[in-house]
Motif scaffolding. Structure first.
Motif, PDB file in Angstrom:
ATOM      1  N   SER A  47       6.927 -82.401  -9.832  1.00  0.00           N
ATOM      2  CA  SER A  47       6.451 -81.432 -10.757  1.00  0.00           C
ATOM      3  C   SER A  47       5.262 -80.903 -10.424  1.00  0.00           C
ATOM      4  O   SER A  47       4.347 -81.500 -10.066  1.00  0.00           O
ATOM      5  N   SER A  48       5.024 -79.726 -11.024  1.00  0.00           N
ATOM      6  CA  SER A  48       3.501 -79.154 -10.694  1.00  0.00           C
ATOM      7  C   SER A  48       2.689 -79.824 -11.614  1.00  0.00           C
ATOM      8  O   SER A  48       2.926 -79.902 -12.806  1.00  0.00           O
ATOM      9  N   GLN A  56       9.187 -76.901 -16.368  1.00  0.00           N
ATOM     10  CA  GLN A  56      10.265 -76.706 -15.477  1.00  0.00           C
ATOM     11  C   GLN A  56       9.853 -76.162 -13.936  1.00  0.00           C
ATOM     12  O   GLN A  56      10.607 -75.791 -13.177  1.00  0.00           O
ATOM     13  N   VAL A  57       8.555 -76.153 -13.875  1.00  0.00           N
ATOM     14  CA  VAL A  57       7.763 -75.590 -12.718  1.00  0.00           C
ATOM     15  C   VAL A  57       7.693 -76.895 -11.909  1.00  0.00           C
ATOM     16  O   VAL A  57       6.939 -77.961 -12.054  1.00  0.00           O
ATOM     17  N   GLY A  58       8.327 -76.783 -10.645  1.00  0.00           N
ATOM     18  CA  GLY A  58       8.034 -77.697  -9.526  1.00  0.00           C
ATOM     19  C   GLY A  58       7.250 -77.258  -8.445  1.00  0.00           C
ATOM     20  O   GLY A  58       6.814 -76.189  -8.429  1.00  0.00           O
ATOM     21  N   LEU A  86      14.205 -80.399  -6.207  1.00  0.00           N
ATOM     22  CA  LEU A  86      13.674 -79.822  -7.312  1.00  0.00           C
ATOM     23  C   LEU A  86      14.622 -79.293  -8.192  1.00  0.00           C
ATOM     24  O   LEU A  86      14.756 -79.404  -9.329  1.00  0.00           O
ATOM     25  N   ARG A  87      15.703 -78.694  -7.633  1.00  0.00           N
ATOM     26  CA  ARG A  87      16.879 -78.277  -8.516  1.00  0.00           C
ATOM     27  C   ARG A  87      17.526 -79.397  -9.237  1.00  0.00           C
ATOM     28  O   ARG A  87      17.884 -79.394 -10.453  1.00  0.00           O
ATOM     29  N   HIS A  91      14.170 -78.480 -12.330  1.00  0.00           N
ATOM     30  CA  HIS A  91      13.149 -77.605 -12.290  1.00  0.00           C
ATOM     31  C   HIS A  91      13.935 -76.221 -12.205  1.00  0.00           C
ATOM     32  O   HIS A  91      14.911 -76.066 -11.242  1.00  0.00           O
ATOM     33  N   THR A  92      13.148 -75.328 -12.552  1.00  0.00           N
ATOM     34  CA  THR A  92      13.755 -73.814 -12.367  1.00  0.00           C
ATOM     35  C   THR A  92      12.822 -72.918 -11.842  1.00  0.00           C
ATOM     36  O   THR A  92      13.208 -71.723 -11.135  1.00  0.00           O
ATOM     37  N   LEU A  94       9.256 -72.623  -9.090  1.00  0.00           N
ATOM     38  CA  LEU A  94       8.652 -73.276  -7.862  1.00  0.00           C
ATOM     39  C   LEU A  94       7.201 -72.522  -7.655  1.00  0.00           C
ATOM     40  O   LEU A  94       7.040 -71.562  -7.926  1.00  0.00           O
TER      41      LEU A  94
END
Length: 157
Positions: A47-48, A56-58, A86-87, A91-92, A94
């Motif tokens: 995850s970011s 949702q940001v990876g 990530l998927r 996560h949606t 990147l």
């Protein structure tokens, strides 16, 4: 990255730190590219940790490859493995940070559908300042949508 900075890296200490974090479950396992008995590259995604990122940001936090394997498809497979991870973890979107001077890396990410979003950060390292730029994309738009990266292990050794 200047050679003087690379020479100052303590590889054994960094490797021990990665092993500890993986063993303690602090980070997901990296993806390894193994040819014969040699690790020739690795990628890591999580995850970011950016302050402006929603859950949702990876982020692909690392993608490294030995020079002699650049252009062979191994880097692309490591990228695909990170995106698949990530998927699978929901996560949606990147992001990836890259040194602004790393033209080869920047072109690699641009070929995979990533775009600069205007964010930059500076880090001091061994007396030098390194500037990174951030690329972003939706996971849907990022290249490498195939499932299962051939020849890439999903576990650390």
């Amino acid at each position: 990255m200047p050679d003087s900075l690379l020479d100052a890296l303590d590889i054994e200490r960094r490797a021990a730190g990665w092993k500890r974090m993986i063993h303690e479950g602090q980070v997901p396992q990296p993806h390894l590219a193994v040819i014969g008995s040699n690790v020739v590259g690795f990628s890591h995604a999580d995850s970011s940790s950016d302050d402006d990122a929603d859950p949702q940001v990876g982020e692909v936090t690392a993608l490294y490859l030995l020079e002699e394997f650049v252009g062979t498809g191994v880097g692309r497979r490591l990228w695909e493995a990170a995106l698949n991870q990530l998927r699978e973890s929901g996560h949606t979107a990147l992001s990836v940070w890259v040194l602004d001077s790393n033209q080869r890396g920047r072109k690699f990410y641009e070929r995979r559908g990533m775009s600069l979003d205007g964010a930059t950060k500076e880090e001091s390292f061994s007396g030098s300042t390194l500037t990174e730029v951030r690329y972003r994309s939706s996971l849907h738009d990022a290249a490498g949508k195939r499932q299962g990266a051939i020849g890439v292990e999903g576990q650390a050794r």
